[in-house]
Scaffold this motif. Structure first.
Motif, PDB file in Angstrom:
ATOM      1  N   GLU A 167       0.878  -1.154   0.068  1.00  0.00           N
ATOM      2  CA  GLU A 167       0.063   0.035   0.092  1.00  0.00           C
ATOM      3  C   GLU A 167       0.928   1.315  -0.122  1.00  0.00           C
ATOM      4  N   LEU A 168       0.811   2.158  -0.882  1.00  0.00           N
ATOM      5  CA  LEU A 168       1.691   3.207  -1.114  1.00  0.00           C
ATOM      6  C   LEU A 168       1.538   4.259   0.192  1.00  0.00           C
ATOM      7  N   ASN A 169       0.221   4.315   0.565  1.00  0.00           N
ATOM      8  CA  ASN A 169       0.234   5.048   1.967  1.00  0.00           C
ATOM      9  C   ASN A 169       0.944   4.571   3.265  1.00  0.00           C
ATOM     10  N   ARG A 170       1.023   3.322   3.302  1.00  0.00           N
ATOM     11  CA  ARG A 170       1.554   2.417   4.413  1.00  0.00           C
ATOM     12  C   ARG A 170       3.072   2.683   4.221  1.00  0.00           C
ATOM     13  N   GLU A 171       3.728   2.805   3.109  1.00  0.00           N
ATOM     14  CA  GLU A 171       5.041   2.770   2.616  1.00  0.00           C
ATOM     15  C   GLU A 171       5.779   4.099   2.885  1.00  0.00           C
ATOM     16  N   ILE A 172       4.741   5.166   2.620  1.00  0.00           N
ATOM     17  CA  ILE A 172       5.041   6.664   3.026  1.00  0.00           C
ATOM     18  C   ILE A 172       5.100   6.677   4.654  1.00  0.00           C
ATOM     19  N   GLU A 173       4.177   6.256   5.334  1.00  0.00           N
ATOM     20  CA  GLU A 173       4.254   6.071   6.884  1.00  0.00           C
ATOM     21  C   GLU A 173       5.289   5.429   7.275  1.00  0.00           C
ATOM     22  N   ARG A 174       5.768   4.280   6.685  1.00  0.00           N
ATOM     23  CA  ARG A 174       6.918   3.596   7.342  1.00  0.00           C
ATOM     24  C   ARG A 174       8.281   4.340   7.055  1.00  0.00           C
ATOM     25  N   SER A 175       8.128   5.035   6.066  1.00  0.00           N
ATOM     26  CA  SER A 175       9.544   5.909   5.616  1.00  0.00           C
ATOM     27  C   SER A 175       9.704   6.985   6.732  1.00  0.00           C
ATOM     28  N   LEU A 176       8.596   7.470   7.198  1.00  0.00           N
ATOM     29  CA  LEU A 176       8.851   8.779   8.030  1.00  0.00           C
ATOM     30  C   LEU A 176       8.460   8.339   9.392  1.00  0.00           C
ATOM     31  N   GLY A 177       7.887   7.099   9.669  1.00  0.00           N
ATOM     32  CA  GLY A 177       7.294   6.867  11.202  1.00  0.00           C
ATOM     33  C   GLY A 177       6.242   7.681  11.732  1.00  0.00           C
ATOM     34  N   LEU A 178       5.380   8.107  10.653  1.00  0.00           N
ATOM     35  CA  LEU A 178       4.160   9.039  10.906  1.00  0.00           C
ATOM     36  C   LEU A 178       3.010   8.435  10.416  1.00  0.00           C
ATOM     37  N   SER A 179       2.119   8.626  10.854  1.00  0.00           N
ATOM     38  CA  SER A 179       0.612   8.284  10.004  1.00  0.00           C
ATOM     39  C   SER A 179       0.378   9.450   8.974  1.00  0.00           C
ATOM     40  N   VAL A 180      -0.536   9.033   7.984  1.00  0.00           N
ATOM     41  CA  VAL A 180      -0.780   9.932   6.792  1.00  0.00           C
ATOM     42  C   VAL A 180      -1.551  11.366   7.574  1.00  0.00           C
ATOM     43  N   THR A 181      -2.149  11.322   8.499  1.00  0.00           N
ATOM     44  CA  THR A 181      -2.814  12.316   9.194  1.00  0.00           C
ATOM     45  C   THR A 181      -1.844  13.050   9.752  1.00  0.00           C
ATOM     46  N   GLU A 182      -0.788  12.749  10.635  1.00  0.00           N
ATOM     47  CA  GLU A 182       0.199  13.332  10.994  1.00  0.00           C
ATOM     48  C   GLU A 182       1.140  13.979  10.010  1.00  0.00           C
ATOM     49  N   ILE A 183       1.238  13.290   8.666  1.00  0.00           N
ATOM     50  CA  ILE A 183       2.146  13.751   7.662  1.00  0.00           C
ATOM     51  C   ILE A 183       1.526  14.976   7.206  1.00  0.00           C
ATOM     52  N   TYR A 184       0.178  15.027   7.014  1.00  0.00           N
ATOM     53  CA  TYR A 184      -0.609  16.072   6.445  1.00  0.00           C
ATOM     54  C   TYR A 184      -0.630  17.251   7.373  1.00  0.00           C
ATOM     55  N   LYS A 185      -0.597  17.202   8.869  1.00  0.00           N
ATOM     56  CA  LYS A 185      -0.478  18.236   9.523  1.00  0.00           C
ATOM     57  C   LYS A 185       0.864  18.840   9.507  1.00  0.00           C
ATOM     58  N   LEU A 186       1.824  18.220   9.488  1.00  0.00           N
ATOM     59  CA  LEU A 186       3.280  18.696   9.518  1.00  0.00           C
ATOM     60  C   LEU A 186       3.783  19.272   8.229  1.00  0.00           C
ATOM     61  N   TYR A 187       3.283  18.572   7.364  1.00  0.00           N
ATOM     62  CA  TYR A 187       4.037  18.889   5.765  1.00  0.00           C
ATOM     63  C   TYR A 187       2.988  19.666   4.627  1.00  0.00           C
ATOM     64  N   GLY A 188       1.443  19.432   5.155  1.00  0.00           N
ATOM     65  CA  GLY A 188       0.419  19.968   4.250  1.00  0.00           C
ATOM     66  C   GLY A 188       0.430  18.870   3.075  1.00  0.00           C
ATOM     67  N   GLN A 189      -0.605  19.179   2.260  1.00  0.00           N
ATOM     68  CA  GLN A 189      -0.778  18.433   1.038  1.00  0.00           C
ATOM     69  C   GLN A 189       0.480  18.328  -0.036  1.00  0.00           C
ATOM     70  N   ASP A 190       0.842  19.630  -0.035  1.00  0.00           N
ATOM     71  CA  ASP A 190       2.261  19.673  -0.983  1.00  0.00           C
ATOM     72  C   ASP A 190       3.268  18.677  -0.516  1.00  0.00           C
ATOM     73  N   GLY A 191       3.420  18.858   0.817  1.00  0.00           N
ATOM     74  CA  GLY A 191       4.676  17.860   1.418  1.00  0.00           C
ATOM     75  C   GLY A 191       4.236  16.580   1.100  1.00  0.00           C
ATOM     76  N   TYR A 192       3.020  16.382   1.318  1.00  0.00           N
ATOM     77  CA  TYR A 192       2.734  14.779   1.422  1.00  0.00           C
ATOM     78  C   TYR A 192       2.700  14.443  -0.185  1.00  0.00           C
ATOM     79  N   ARG A 193       2.257  15.018  -0.997  1.00  0.00           N
ATOM     80  CA  ARG A 193       2.332  14.539  -2.618  1.00  0.00           C
ATOM     81  C   ARG A 193       3.990  14.492  -2.738  1.00  0.00           C
ATOM     82  N   ARG A 194       4.986  15.068  -2.404  1.00  0.00           N
ATOM     83  CA  ARG A 194       6.250  15.196  -2.568  1.00  0.00           C
ATOM     84  C   ARG A 194       6.829  13.859  -2.148  1.00  0.00           C
ATOM     85  N   LEU A 195       6.492  13.424  -0.799  1.00  0.00           N
ATOM     86  CA  LEU A 195       6.732  12.239  -0.218  1.00  0.00           C
ATOM     87  C   LEU A 195       6.246  11.072  -1.240  1.00  0.00           C
ATOM     88  N   GLU A 196       4.913  11.103  -1.486  1.00  0.00           N
ATOM     89  CA  GLU A 196       4.305  10.148  -2.323  1.00  0.00           C
ATOM     90  C   GLU A 196       5.215   9.798  -3.589  1.00  0.00           C
TER      91      GLU A 196
END
Length: 309
Positions: A167-196
């Motif tokens: 699951e691509l979302n789980r791979e992103i979470e694993r790489s940062l050690g954060l949940s998708v919700t936490e990633i959105y809060k910290l980096y915003g949608q633009d940051g999440y898309r770069r990580l994706e």
């Protein structure tokens, strides 16, 4: 929050406006601008309420803008563009997905590749890769809005086939050690898309053997990521009805990005409508509406078998 300016008419914009025949050019342009903002917002999966919160512009103002009911300032357009993570020029002009992807490629390309691309566009020589590598038959990606069944069905079918499932979302979470919700809060949608995009590139480059990949519903909103997916995987659109989407999302306890929004169903339909042409670029479709998990898993297995021929 920014209040509506004096050059915005007080009436709220309808959700599905139609441009009247014979409108003057300026009014027609403002109408098209508003519809473009509405479409981009929907593709990004943002309700008006969420866009208002992220941009700091009132929800009423955004509704009026989307209805073409006033002359918006460039300053507010910049704030809207930043909120939906795209250049402001994509709001003021109708840019194609191809152009958006090419522009992103140019930003990170080496000078010699840019020079070569200019030669190609000028008709001077063959493409950089005139014989692109075919997609391996055992590399399948599932696209579609959350709640359609991508993860559930993907894991079941991959297990039956003896394939690796990611699951691509789980791979992103694993790489940062954060949940998708936490990633959105910290980096915003633009940051999440770069990580994706970074995670997708790692999967494409580093995974061997048969693979079934479940992507996030919003990957189609980022042209560069979606082009990479389409060129690296055989793709299947897993879809269902709006009612089933909403019910499944509620059962998962995830209403992002429409949490606490009384118009969630209306926004969901808007997102689906605007993303459908993008999801439809997939090579096959599996419709899970009214189907049991077992029936849908069989449908998915059949679609994969067809793509592998």
């Amino acid at each position: 929050m920014v209040n509506p300016h004096s050059d915005i008419r007080p009436a709220a914009a309808p959700d599905h406006a139609e441009r009247p025949a014979g409108e003057v050019p300026d009014a027609a342009y403002l109408f098209d601008l508003g519809q473009r903002v509405r479409r981009i917002r929907a593709i990004r999966g943002m309700s008006r309420k969420v866009l208002a919160q992220v941009s700091g512009i009132s929800e009423r103002y955004i509704a009026q803008l989307e209805g073409g009911m006033g002359n918006v300032s460039i300053v507010l357009l910049r704030r809207i563009a930043a909120a939906v993570s795209m250049p402001v020029e994509d709001l003021v002009m109708d840019a194609s997905d191809d152009w958006a992807a090419i522009r992103r490629m140019l930003r990170s390309a080496a000078p010699e590749r840019i020079a070569r691309a200019r030669q190609i566009l000028a008709g001077q020589g063959l493409p950089l890769d005139s014989h692109p590598q075919p997609i391996p038959p055992g590399r399948i990606a599932l696209v579609g809005l959350r709640g359609a069944g991508k993860s559930t069905l993907g894991e079941i079918v991959a297990g039956r086939l003896g394939w690796k499932f990611l699951e691509l979302n789980r791979e992103i979470e694993r790489s940062l050690g954060l949940s998708v919700t936490e990633i959105y809060k910290l980096y915003g949608q633009d940051g999440y898309r770069r990580l994706e995009l970074a995670s997708l590139r790692e999967i494409v480059a580093g995974t061997t053997g048969p693979l079934l990949l479940a992507t996030g519903g919003g990957i189609v909103a980022e042209p560069l990521s979606y082009e990479l997916l389409l060129s690296s995987f055989h793709t299947i659109w897993v879809k269902t009805s709006p009612d089933e989407h909403m019910n499944r999302v509620r059962e998962q306890g995830d209403l992002r990005p429409m949490a606490n929004d009384s118009t969630a169903m209306q926004e969901l339909v808007t997102i689906l409508t605007n993303r459908e042409p993008l999801y439809a670029r997939a090579e096959a479709v599996v419709d899970t509406a009214g189907r049991s998990v077992e029936q849908s898993a069989s449908d998915l297995a059949m679609a994969i078998a067809t793509l592998r021929k």
